[in-house]
Design a protein around this motif. Sequence first.
Motif, PDB file in Angstrom:
ATOM      1  N   UNK A  53       0.807  -1.212   0.000  1.00 38.39           N
ATOM      2  CA  UNK A  53       0.000   0.000   0.000  1.00 38.39           C
ATOM      3  C   UNK A  53       0.835   1.255   0.000  1.00 38.39           C
ATOM      4  N   UNK A  54       0.109   2.335  -0.005  1.00 39.85           N
ATOM      5  CA  UNK A  54       0.744   3.650   0.003  1.00 39.85           C
ATOM      6  C   UNK A  54      -0.235   4.647   0.600  1.00 39.85           C
ATOM      7  N   UNK A  55       0.264   5.518   1.472  1.00 40.74           N
ATOM      8  CA  UNK A  55      -0.543   6.615   1.983  1.00 40.74           C
ATOM      9  C   UNK A  55       0.294   7.878   1.914  1.00 40.74           C
ATOM     10  N   UNK A  56      -0.254   8.896   1.306  1.00 45.36           N
ATOM     11  CA  UNK A  56       0.408  10.184   1.187  1.00 45.36           C
ATOM     12  C   UNK A  56      -0.409  11.234   1.934  1.00 45.36           C
ATOM     13  N   UNK A  57       0.252  11.970   2.831  1.00 45.92           N
ATOM     14  CA  UNK A  57      -0.421  13.075   3.500  1.00 45.92           C
ATOM     15  C   UNK A  57      -0.895  12.775   4.907  1.00 45.92           C
ATOM     16  N   UNK A  58      -0.469  11.674   5.497  1.00 42.74           N
ATOM     17  CA  UNK A  58      -0.848  11.384   6.874  1.00 42.74           C
ATOM     18  C   UNK A  58       0.026  12.210   7.815  1.00 42.74           C
ATOM     19  N   UNK A  59      -0.557  12.694   8.909  1.00 38.74           N
ATOM     20  CA  UNK A  59       0.121  13.661   9.780  1.00 38.74           C
ATOM     21  C   UNK A  59       0.611  13.014  11.070  1.00 38.74           C
ATOM     22  N   UNK A  60       1.729  13.523  11.567  1.00 38.07           N
ATOM     23  CA  UNK A  60       2.271  13.115  12.861  1.00 38.07           C
ATOM     24  C   UNK A  60       2.379  14.328  13.769  1.00 38.07           C
ATOM     25  N   UNK A  61       2.264  14.093  15.058  1.00 40.69           N
ATOM     26  CA  UNK A  61       2.466  15.170  16.032  1.00 40.69           C
ATOM     27  C   UNK A  61       3.893  15.698  15.907  1.00 40.69           C
ATOM     28  N   UNK A  62       4.019  16.984  16.168  1.00 44.03           N
ATOM     29  CA  UNK A  62       5.320  17.617  16.015  1.00 44.03           C
ATOM     30  C   UNK A  62       5.413  18.469  14.767  1.00 44.03           C
ATOM     31  N   UNK A  63       4.402  18.352  13.878  1.00 41.96           N
ATOM     32  CA  UNK A  63       4.407  19.167  12.672  1.00 41.96           C
ATOM     33  C   UNK A  63       4.980  18.472  11.457  1.00 41.96           C
ATOM     34  N   UNK A  64       4.635  17.184  11.277  1.00 42.21           N
ATOM     35  CA  UNK A  64       5.165  16.413  10.156  1.00 42.21           C
ATOM     36  C   UNK A  64       4.037  15.837   9.315  1.00 42.21           C
ATOM     37  N   UNK A  65       4.258  15.821   7.989  1.00 42.69           N
ATOM     38  CA  UNK A  65       3.350  15.165   7.056  1.00 42.69           C
ATOM     39  C   UNK A  65       4.148  14.090   6.325  1.00 42.69           C
ATOM     40  N   UNK A  66       3.642  12.866   6.333  1.00 40.04           N
ATOM     41  CA  UNK A  66       4.417  11.742   5.824  1.00 40.04           C
ATOM     42  C   UNK A  66       3.753  11.094   4.619  1.00 40.04           C
ATOM     43  N   UNK A  67       4.601  10.660   3.669  1.00 41.59           N
ATOM     44  CA  UNK A  67       4.202   9.777   2.576  1.00 41.59           C
ATOM     45  C   UNK A  67       4.891   8.447   2.826  1.00 41.59           C
ATOM     46  N   UNK A  68       4.098   7.373   2.913  1.00 45.84           N
ATOM     47  CA  UNK A  68       4.634   6.059   3.271  1.00 45.84           C
ATOM     48  C   UNK A  68       4.205   5.047   2.225  1.00 45.84           C
ATOM     49  N   UNK A  69       5.120   4.206   1.768  1.00 45.34           N
ATOM     50  CA  UNK A  69       4.793   3.112   0.857  1.00 45.34           C
ATOM     51  C   UNK A  69       5.417   1.835   1.384  1.00 45.34           C
ATOM     52  N   UNK A  70       4.758   0.716   1.123  1.00 45.89           N
ATOM     53  CA  UNK A  70       5.274  -0.571   1.587  1.00 45.89           C
ATOM     54  C   UNK A  70       4.901  -1.671   0.605  1.00 45.89           C
ATOM     55  N   UNK A  71       5.743  -2.683   0.544  1.00 47.04           N
ATOM     56  CA  UNK A  71       5.523  -3.858  -0.286  1.00 47.04           C
ATOM     57  C   UNK A  71       5.792  -5.094   0.557  1.00 47.04           C
ATOM     58  N   UNK A  72       4.883  -6.045   0.479  1.00 47.95           N
ATOM     59  CA  UNK A  72       5.016  -7.286   1.248  1.00 47.95           C
ATOM     60  C   UNK A  72       5.310  -7.001   2.726  1.00 47.95           C
ATOM     61  N   UNK A  73       4.615  -5.985   3.229  1.00 52.63           N
ATOM     62  CA  UNK A  73       4.685  -5.571   4.634  1.00 52.63           C
ATOM     63  C   UNK A  73       6.028  -4.963   5.011  1.00 52.63           C
ATOM     64  N   UNK A  74       6.835  -4.574   4.028  1.00 47.61           N
ATOM     65  CA  UNK A  74       8.112  -3.919   4.297  1.00 47.61           C
ATOM     66  C   UNK A  74       8.105  -2.502   3.721  1.00 47.61           C
ATOM     67  N   UNK A  75       8.618  -1.590   4.507  1.00 42.44           N
ATOM     68  CA  UNK A  75       8.669  -0.194   4.107  1.00 42.44           C
ATOM     69  C   UNK A  75       9.534  -0.032   2.868  1.00 42.44           C
TER      70      UNK A  75
END
Length: 946
Positions: A877-899
């Motif tokens: 999967x892939x998610x773009x635009x998810x936010x973390x505390x501290x003022x961060x916006x992350x784009x994350x992608x993974x294949x076969x459960x590995x980042x």
Amino acid sequence: MKNSKTILFLVAVFVAVQLPAQDLKLWYQHPAKEWVEALPIGNGRLGAMVFGGVQTDRVQFNEETLWSGYPRDYNKKGAYRYLDSIRGLLFAGKQKEAEDLAGREFMGLKSADGDRQAWIKKQKEVLDQRSNPSQTQYNDLSWKRIHQPNYDGWEKEGLGELDGAVWLRKTFDLPEGWKGKDLVLDINKITDLDYTYVNGVLIGSQDNDAARNYKIPASALKAGRNCIAILVLNFANKGGILGYKDAGKQIGIYPVKGNEKDKLSLNGQWKYLIQTDQVPAVGEFQARYQPFGDVVFHVNADETKVKDYRRVLDLETAVLTTAYNYNGVDFKRTYIASQPQQVLAVNFTASRPGSVSFETELTSPHQHFIVEAVDQQTLVLKIQVKDGALRGESYVQVRVTKGSVAVKDNKLIVSKADEATVFIAAATNFKNFKDVSADPSARCRAAIKGIQQQSFASVLKAHVKEYQQYFNTLSVNFYGQKNQPSANESLPTDLRLEKFARSGDPEFVALYMQYGRYLLISSSRPGTYPANLQGIWNELLSPPWGSKYTTNINAEMNYWPAELLGLSPLHDALFKMVEELAVSGKETAKEYYNAPGWVLHHNTDLWRGTAAINASNHGIWVTGGAWLCSHLWERYLFTKDERFLKDTAYPIMREAALFFNHFLIKDPVTGYLISTPSNSPEHGGLVAGPTMDHQIIRALFKSTIEASQILKTDAALRKELEEKYPRIAPNKIGRFGQLQEWMQDVDDTTDKHRHVSHLWGVYPGNEINWETAPELMKAARQSLIYRGDAATGWSLGWKINLWARFKDGNHTYKLIQMLLTPAGRSAGSYPNLFDAHPPFQIDGNFGGAAGIGEMLLQSHTAFVDILPALPDALPNGRINGIHARGGLILDIAWEQKHLTQLNIKAIADGSAQLRYMGKVLPFNFKKGRQYSVSADFKRVVENEKR
């Protein structure tokens, strides 16, 4: 070697990016028959449920400020005089006595009652007539028929939103073997008051929620045909013979000493006569959210000749369409809720010129509504809320290309047009919770005037642009083992829902997450009021739980996705309400606790009532305001916006902290500071020291202390809170290894209660976590295991987030499957994917969406955890635009459960510790900069500016 890793990483990234986009649509092959099959649209203030019928198309609409009630004082003066007595009884172990005293002296005030007894006396005058409906020989040939019973009330059997005096009659033939025997008439529940007759003999009357099991004396019966006549006096909410919640259980008659299995069923058609639909006002603790009206389109068509029907809600554009082919012509209707123009709009087109013809009718569930023609293309609907201060108007205007439009019998008639657009404006006289002097007509005229020079195409374009500024902040894609769409993705949404729990369909999880975001955008724009129990959608004058704001979980759950899922501006609607509650809650703090600051109990409404409601065993719960303050603090944590902290958040947090600084009292047994009187929401009655209260109060004190340090203010108050913080009763582990829900170790391992309030410190709080409190985390998990997975819809939403915090992705996913199960009389989702408590509550949609996000990113501890609870069912999967505390916006992608990819954008200056699979990577960041993480998770590289 390092370069080869980087190359592999970039290849994986390229593969992830090339994955096909998911189709973010809910779609169906038939019109909606029930309200929970209709599809929602909304602009934050106006909401509508669209049925999409071909011959008759209903658009049921709402306006956020149409409620029952009126501005008033909800507080009982001087109630604080009983506070010490209630506490004393609780400390002495006299819970019932404490609840009784609190029920008499410590609850909020109801709105004014009408003269019920005088009304009842008037309705019974008919019985003085020689021939009246209780008599066997009474002529009821002209009466209409209705099916009884219905546990949801006669409203579900065609009597609309009826309250009043209604006669119900039914005959039965006395079985030969029952002659000379006393019988039992078992009709179970009736609302509210009944006078029940058999052959003119009164056999029973009750004014309560208890079952009706009336004895019919043999002397009242006769051979052959007998007549049952019931005068039902219904004052509010659902009415009529409710019977049994189990629809399979019949109402009926059987001998007193006989077998209930021999019951003669009375289920079926009854004759009825409405004696009056005017009832005295019924006092209410708080107001109810109200439906506004219906715009109904009538088309001259034979539905059996319709082909290729398709009803679609596009989440990417917030555009709803109904399309079909009829007699070789392709017809299409497009529905939007425009925020820029503050109107609902329905556009009609056809593939053959001159084919658009229909009638537009306005109606409303409110009694005595008025429909008038404004001009030959505009109607106005006028309504008044019964026994309330609010009235509303809706202007409905039709514009056509070619063809004609005219008014006939208060209907808008469109004939042989190429295209037609119906614009719907609605407004009330509500200004704020103390002022109802607005002019709804002027508001509607302004909205209609604003679109006079605009085509539907231009209104649509502006609508999509405004909506996408929120929706496009986040994208998410989940794929199966081979990175291919599942077979279910091509199915209509209702069929896809039926198959989801027993098949692999990761894309459906992404669709559900985005649907939650769509619903929040649609019910909570900046400048509006927050989403209530049903968001902004409701068709009933007496909706479940008043469709209010339940602040012991539900109102807060609505906003769990806001910061995490890139919808921070939508939080403003909640903050607007919190600012108002801090005003009205100040009076409640004074009158009930003789305390400074402000307090909110477990419910509020449009008029910002903050006193306890319903009953003392669950209504006296003091930490609603403190919980809402955590949302203010979360906004700051995610954005690091010090101006917001200074101007909005801290002043409200400070006042809430002042209240609890005064309210906390020393427990005579343990010496700890505790919260009392209060309860663990809706569970266990009125108590001293529920665990949830202490978790929330600690969180409030901690955030207020930190905020005062950041703002360099209130040093004296900060010192006082710092001194009291460690003295608040701590979390405790009980004899079963569970986290205790109360001060005493009285938890029951077989208890399956829907509320899991004592786990607040795990989620949405953060004081219980694997890093700083692992033993408490284990105890909390044990509590949740004991409580079980089965739950109401919103409770499933909470449990999804809890299991994600426990970092058990597979268990989290199991509950997502339960949430996405077709709802019947149990929790799940309706065909339109609305959450089922049941009935419908929107909080489960929002809780579920947030929980999916929590599987992918958590930032509530010292670490920013990447993919902390990824289930086996979402391997790619892939998610773009998810936010973390501290003022961060992350784009994350993974294949076969590995980042495979991690990109970060900073919206503030700061530092963070990224963590993935046990690896920790500290890094500092600057506002406006973007960063990438190396494949070996050892370096953070700032991206070149473009």
